[in-house]
Design an enzyme around this catalytic site. Structure first.
Site, PDB file in Angstrom:
ATOM      1  N   ALA A 135     -23.670  98.136 -27.398  1.00  0.00           N
ATOM      2  CA  ALA A 135     -23.499  96.987 -26.516  1.00  0.00           C
ATOM      3  C   ALA A 135     -22.547  97.262 -25.365  1.00  0.00           C
ATOM      4  CB  ALA A 135     -23.000  95.786 -27.318  1.00  0.00           C
ATOM      5  N   TYR A 182     -27.988 103.730 -20.681  1.00  0.00           N
ATOM      6  CA  TYR A 182     -29.184 104.284 -21.316  1.00  0.00           C
ATOM      7  C   TYR A 182     -30.411 103.476 -20.915  1.00  0.00           C
ATOM      8  CZ  TYR A 182     -28.146 100.562 -24.737  1.00  0.00           C
ATOM      9  OH  TYR A 182     -27.866  99.359 -25.348  1.00  0.00           O
ATOM     10  N   ILE A 210     -30.339  99.112 -29.456  1.00  0.00           N
ATOM     11  CA  ILE A 210     -30.695  98.940 -28.046  1.00  0.00           C
ATOM     12  C   ILE A 210     -30.432  97.494 -27.637  1.00  0.00           C
ATOM     13  CG2 ILE A 210     -32.492  99.233 -26.330  1.00  0.00           C
ATOM     14  CD1 ILE A 210     -31.538 101.814 -27.847  1.00  0.00           C
ATOM     15  N   GLU A 211     -29.416  97.318 -26.810  1.00  0.00           N
ATOM     16  CA  GLU A 211     -28.998  95.978 -26.415  1.00  0.00           C
ATOM     17  C   GLU A 211     -28.915  95.829 -24.904  1.00  0.00           C
ATOM     18  OE1 GLU A 211     -25.552  94.711 -28.554  1.00  0.00           O
ATOM     19  OE2 GLU A 211     -26.295  95.447 -30.473  1.00  0.00           O
ATOM     20  N   GLY A 212     -29.590  96.716 -24.182  1.00  0.00           N
ATOM     21  CA  GLY A 212     -29.581  96.633 -22.732  1.00  0.00           C
ATOM     22  C   GLY A 212     -30.555  97.638 -22.153  1.00  0.00           C
TER      23      GLY A 212
END
Length: 301
Positions: free
Chosen positions: A108, A113, A154-156
């Site tokens: 986060a 990435y 994967i938060e973005g």
């Protein structure tokens, strides 16, 4: 003697369903995240605690789209200067205890990435294979230890091509060692970033984050949102096991903390009814070390 035998047979018949239910519980245990606090103790100490079945090394926070990959392990070591190769012996020590050690990618914070194409996903998969898994590279950040798999946090970034990354990583399974795939989606279903990837059915373990999302977390004794969304996840995701992801201390997240006594008495009896129940994931080793949360719940998980 005959009457005693009858009593024994009756008792066995009475309790056999419970015995079978206990013996058929395939729960793996507790998964923990390690790597984001230099004062959380070493990786070897983490595994030596005896509390964990999985340790996720967090995070590879930069990769994809031609970006130079960055392994960010906070105050533990500087991967850029090669310091993190000392962790190789710790990783091997964990694996010798039958603990699976994963590399967590994403996170986060410090987000740099993204995947921009199917080809980009293939290149990232090759990098992960050669530098952390069973492949070969002269620049392996964690030394010659072979990790057990890749954990998707994967938060973005772009929401596309994570399914391609999962497929490419799975293609290495015909090599020397199985590549386990795990993921930590948010509890609202489907997860915005990982929904397509999870729909591939390629993930072995999914630890859903039942925190920082009011609509699907435990809230002051109200288990409804968590219960309902746990049912949605376990009914719709084709993974070997689903884990209940929780903060290990009240300050480890903005919301969603469940006191250990409430977890064991109110929540675990509900989630353990699913045949896909795998255990509990905790964020993180630092907070768990302060709270001893895993020690309190281990025998119940």
């Amino acid at each position: 003697m005959a009457s005693n035998s009858i009593i024994v047979i009756a008792l066995v018949s009475l309790f056999l369903p419970t015995i079978l239910a206990i013996s058929s519980n395939n729960a793996s245990g507790i998964a923990i995240y390690w790597g984001q606090r230099g004062d959380e103790g070493t990786l070897e100490e983490t595994c030596a605690s005896g509390n964990y079945a999985f340790v996720n090394i967090a995070f590879l926070s930069a990769f994809g789209n031609g970006t130079t990959p960055v392994l960010n392990l906070a105050g533990h070591c500087d991967a850029h200067t090669g310091q993190c190769t000392v962790l190789s012996s710790d990783i091997k020590s964990c694996q010798a205890k039958n603990i699976k050690v994963m590399l967590s990618i994403g996170g986060a914070t410090f987000q740099n990435y993204t995947l921009t194409s199917t080809e980009d996903a293939g290149e990232v998969a090759a990098y992960l294979w050669n530098n952390f898994l069973g492949g070969q590279s002269s620049l392996r950040p964690l030394g010659d230890a072979v990790l057990d798999g890749i954990d998707f946090v994967i938060e973005g970034g772009q929401y596309h091509y994570w399914d391609d990354l999962a497929k490419n990583l799975s293609s290495y399974n015909n090599q020397s060692k199985k590549v386990y795939l795990t993921a930590a989606p948010q509890c609202p279903f489907p997860d915005t970033c990982l929904g397509t990837a999870l729909s591939t059915g390629l993930f072995d373990y999914v630890w859903v984050q039942f925190y920082n999302n009011h609509q699907c977390e435990y809230n002051n004794g109200n288990v409804t949102g968590l219960r309902d969304n746990w049912g949605i996840w376990t009914s719709n995701i084709h993974a070997n096991m689903i884990f209940l992801g929780l903060p290990a201390a009240i300050n480890a997240s903005n919301s969603g903390f469940i006191p250990p006594a409430n977890l064991t008495s109110e929540v675990l009896p509900i989630v353990k009814n699913s045949t896909k129940y795998g255990g509990v994931m905790l964020w993180s080793r630092y907070w768990d070390k302060l709270s001893n949360y895993s020690s309190f719940i281990k025998s119940y998980v």
